[in-house]
Design a protein around this motif. Structure first.
Motif, PDB file in Angstrom:
ATOM      1  N   LYS A   1      21.638  -9.750   1.921  1.00 16.69           N
ATOM      2  CA  LYS A   1      22.361 -10.529   0.924  1.00 16.69           C
ATOM      3  C   LYS A   1      23.064  -9.609  -0.065  1.00 16.69           C
ATOM      4  O   LYS A   1      22.668  -8.456  -0.244  1.00 16.69           O
ATOM      5  N   PRO A   2      24.114 -10.087  -0.722  1.00 16.83           N
ATOM      6  CA  PRO A   2      24.821  -9.266  -1.712  1.00 16.83           C
ATOM      7  C   PRO A   2      23.894  -8.890  -2.870  1.00 16.83           C
ATOM      8  O   PRO A   2      23.064  -9.698  -3.304  1.00 16.83           O
ATOM      9  N   VAL A   3      24.041  -7.673  -3.371  1.00 20.00           N
ATOM     10  CA  VAL A   3      23.241  -7.246  -4.517  1.00 20.00           C
ATOM     11  C   VAL A   3      23.776  -7.907  -5.783  1.00 20.00           C
ATOM     12  O   VAL A   3      24.951  -8.274  -5.866  1.00 20.00           O
TER      13      VAL A   3
ATOM     14  N   PHE B   1      11.886  -3.974 -14.427  1.00 21.61           N
ATOM     15  CA  PHE B   1      11.919  -3.024 -13.314  1.00 21.61           C
ATOM     16  C   PHE B   1      11.285  -3.645 -12.064  1.00 21.61           C
ATOM     17  O   PHE B   1      11.800  -3.484 -10.950  1.00 21.61           O
ATOM     18  N   ALA B   2      10.178  -4.351 -12.251  1.00 18.89           N
ATOM     19  CA  ALA B   2       9.504  -4.970 -11.114  1.00 18.89           C
ATOM     20  C   ALA B   2      10.374  -6.068 -10.500  1.00 18.89           C
ATOM     21  O   ALA B   2      10.495  -6.169  -9.269  1.00 18.89           O
ATOM     22  N   THR B   3      10.991  -6.884 -11.348  1.00 19.92           N
ATOM     23  CA  THR B   3      11.889  -7.941 -10.854  1.00 19.92           C
ATOM     24  C   THR B   3      13.068  -7.344 -10.102  1.00 19.92           C
ATOM     25  O   THR B   3      13.458  -7.820  -9.023  1.00 19.92           O
ATOM     26  N   GLU B   4      13.630  -6.277 -10.658  1.00 21.94           N
ATOM     27  CA  GLU B   4      14.760  -5.609 -10.017  1.00 21.94           C
ATOM     28  C   GLU B   4      14.374  -5.081  -8.634  1.00 21.94           C
ATOM     29  O   GLU B   4      15.123  -5.242  -7.659  1.00 21.94           O
ATOM     30  N   ALA B   5      13.226  -4.449  -8.532  1.00 22.78           N
ATOM     31  CA  ALA B   5      12.777  -3.895  -7.255  1.00 22.78           C
ATOM     32  C   ALA B   5      12.577  -4.996  -6.215  1.00 22.78           C
ATOM     33  O   ALA B   5      12.979  -4.847  -5.049  1.00 22.78           O
ATOM     34  N   ARG B   6      11.979  -6.106  -6.629  1.00 21.98           N
ATOM     35  CA  ARG B   6      11.757  -7.220  -5.701  1.00 21.98           C
ATOM     36  C   ARG B   6      13.081  -7.808  -5.221  1.00 21.98           C
ATOM     37  O   ARG B   6      13.257  -8.058  -4.019  1.00 21.98           O
ATOM     38  N   GLU B   7      14.003  -8.013  -6.137  1.00 21.47           N
ATOM     39  CA  GLU B   7      15.267  -8.632  -5.758  1.00 21.47           C
ATOM     40  C   GLU B   7      16.121  -7.697  -4.899  1.00 21.47           C
ATOM     41  O   GLU B   7      16.790  -8.145  -3.963  1.00 21.47           O
ATOM     42  N   PHE B   8      16.094  -6.401  -5.217  1.00 23.68           N
ATOM     43  CA  PHE B   8      16.856  -5.448  -4.411  1.00 23.68           C
ATOM     44  C   PHE B   8      16.280  -5.370  -2.995  1.00 23.68           C
ATOM     45  O   PHE B   8      17.017  -5.322  -2.006  1.00 23.68           O
ATOM     46  N   THR B   9      14.939  -5.359  -2.904  1.00 26.92           N
ATOM     47  CA  THR B   9      14.295  -5.334  -1.591  1.00 26.92           C
ATOM     48  C   THR B   9      14.672  -6.563  -0.776  1.00 26.92           C
ATOM     49  O   THR B   9      14.960  -6.471   0.427  1.00 26.92           O
TER      50      THR B   9
ATOM     51  N   CYS C   1      17.384  -8.313  -1.009  1.00 31.37           N
ATOM     52  CA  CYS C   1      18.777  -8.162  -0.576  1.00 31.37           C
ATOM     53  C   CYS C   1      18.865  -7.294   0.675  1.00 31.37           C
ATOM     54  O   CYS C   1      19.640  -7.573   1.595  1.00 31.37           O
ATOM     55  N   CYS C   2      18.062  -6.222   0.705  1.00 27.85           N
ATOM     56  CA  CYS C   2      18.072  -5.326   1.866  1.00 27.85           C
ATOM     57  C   CYS C   2      17.506  -6.022   3.100  1.00 27.85           C
ATOM     58  O   CYS C   2      18.079  -5.929   4.191  1.00 27.85           O
TER      59      CYS C   2
ATOM     60  N   MET D   1      23.422  -0.236  -5.158  1.00 32.67           N
ATOM     61  CA  MET D   1      23.325  -0.887  -6.465  1.00 32.67           C
ATOM     62  C   MET D   1      22.781   0.092  -7.486  1.00 32.67           C
ATOM     63  O   MET D   1      21.814   0.800  -7.234  1.00 32.67           O
ATOM     64  N   CYS D   2      23.415   0.171  -8.639  1.00 26.22           N
ATOM     65  CA  CYS D   2      22.903   0.991  -9.736  1.00 26.22           C
ATOM     66  C   CYS D   2      21.776   0.254 -10.452  1.00 26.22           C
ATOM     67  O   CYS D   2      21.798  -0.969 -10.562  1.00 26.22           O
ATOM     68  N   GLY D   3      20.812   0.996 -10.952  1.00 25.04           N
ATOM     69  CA  GLY D   3      19.616   0.394 -11.522  1.00 25.04           C
ATOM     70  C   GLY D   3      19.748   0.011 -12.984  1.00 25.04           C
ATOM     71  O   GLY D   3      19.040   0.561 -13.836  1.00 25.04           O
ATOM     72  N   PHE D   4      20.626  -0.925 -13.297  1.00 22.98           N
ATOM     73  CA  PHE D   4      20.746  -1.410 -14.671  1.00 22.98           C
ATOM     74  C   PHE D   4      19.698  -2.492 -14.900  1.00 22.98           C
ATOM     75  O   PHE D   4      19.938  -3.686 -14.721  1.00 22.98           O
ATOM     76  N   SER D   5      18.525  -2.066 -15.339  1.00 21.24           N
ATOM     77  CA  SER D   5      17.337  -2.913 -15.332  1.00 21.24           C
ATOM     78  C   SER D   5      17.384  -4.073 -16.319  1.00 21.24           C
ATOM     79  O   SER D   5      16.719  -5.090 -16.116  1.00 21.24           O
ATOM     80  N   ARG D   6      18.146  -3.962 -17.396  1.00 23.24           N
ATOM     81  CA  ARG D   6      18.088  -5.024 -18.401  1.00 23.24           C
ATOM     82  C   ARG D   6      18.665  -6.344 -17.880  1.00 23.24           C
ATOM     83  O   ARG D   6      18.343  -7.404 -18.408  1.00 23.24           O
ATOM     84  N   ARG D   7      19.490  -6.295 -16.865  1.00 23.06           N
ATOM     85  CA  ARG D   7      19.985  -7.539 -16.272  1.00 23.06           C
ATOM     86  C   ARG D   7      18.866  -8.342 -15.620  1.00 23.06           C
ATOM     87  O   ARG D   7      19.035  -9.521 -15.335  1.00 23.06           O
TER      88      ARG D   7
END
Length: 228
Positions: A187-189, A172-180, A182-183, A1-7
């Motif tokens: 689950k799908p990113v 950034f913090a939300t993205e890191a938590r959600e990506f983790t 998924c791993c 997953m690319c880190g497009f943080s604004r999503r």
């Protein structure tokens, strides 16, 4: 997953949910900007030699938002970009600019207007507006570091974030938590690589238009382009 943080920013997510619900009708015009604090150290002049240019380096987040809101599968018909070197003339040696404007035309009668700058005096100013069939949605149109305002003999003022991370650190913090998650849970990113690759391809095409001064018109996909 690319880190497009604004999503992962709460305000952008709220705006996307409102538009996806159909409350305002279909989005027709997308306007967005990334505007960085003026860097007087000359860092960008050296960095631009390998960064890919202002649209690839600074503006891929806005391009990703454009695809997210306007439709990741929607085809680009044409795009054009112009720019100036107002404060860092050395950027021209790398085919780069410190201010740039672009328009992107999509199939289905949708348009995006994009602005990128590296010379804001007050701080980071990243804003987005969507004009829809039955209203408009605006995100961060009045940037602020916090909710403190100062009032004195000079009038009233507020502080701006000084860099991108300061403005979007919670995202950034939300993205890191959600990506983790998924791993760990397999689950799908939340962002597809196909969409991220398309965002980078659009940024590269805008950079080519910026340098050549020509409008670029596309065929069936971003790789089969011909210049007008």
């Amino acid at each position: 997953m690319c880190g497009f943080s604004r999503r992962f920013d709460a305000s952008y997510r709220g705006a996307h949910e409102s538009i996806a619900s159909g409350e305002f009708g279909l989005p027709i015009i997308f306007r967005s900007q990334t505007a960085d604090l003026l860097d007087q150290s000359g860092f960008f002049v050296e960095y631009a030699k390998t960064s890919g240019g202002i649209f690839v380096d600074c503006f891929t987040h806005d391009i990703d938002l454009m695809l997210w809101f306007m439709g990741e599968e929607r085809k680009v018909k044409s795009l054009q970009a112009v720019g100036v070197t107002a404060v860092h003339p050395g950027l021209r040696d790398s085919g780069d600019r410190d201010n740039a404007l672009a328009t992107v035309e999509f199939e289905g009668g949708k348009i995006a207007a994009l602005y990128c700058s590296r010379m804001m005096a007050a701080g980071q100013e990243d804003t987005t507006e969507l004009i829809c069939e039955r209203g408009s949605v605006r995100i961060n149109m009045q940037p602020r570091k916090n909710h403190v305002e100062f009032h004195d003999s000079q009038g009233s003022r507020r502080q701006f974030p000084q860099h991108y991370y300061e403005q979007f650190r919670e995202a950034f913090a939300t993205e890191a938590r959600e990506f983790t998650k998924c791993c760990l849970d397999n689950k799908p990113v939340p962002i597809s690589l196909k969409s991220s690759a398309k965002a980078v391809a659009i940024g590269q095409a805008l950079q080519r238009s910026l340098i050549s001064g020509e409008k670029i018109v596309f065929g069936n996909d971003l790789t089969s382009s011909s210049k007008l």
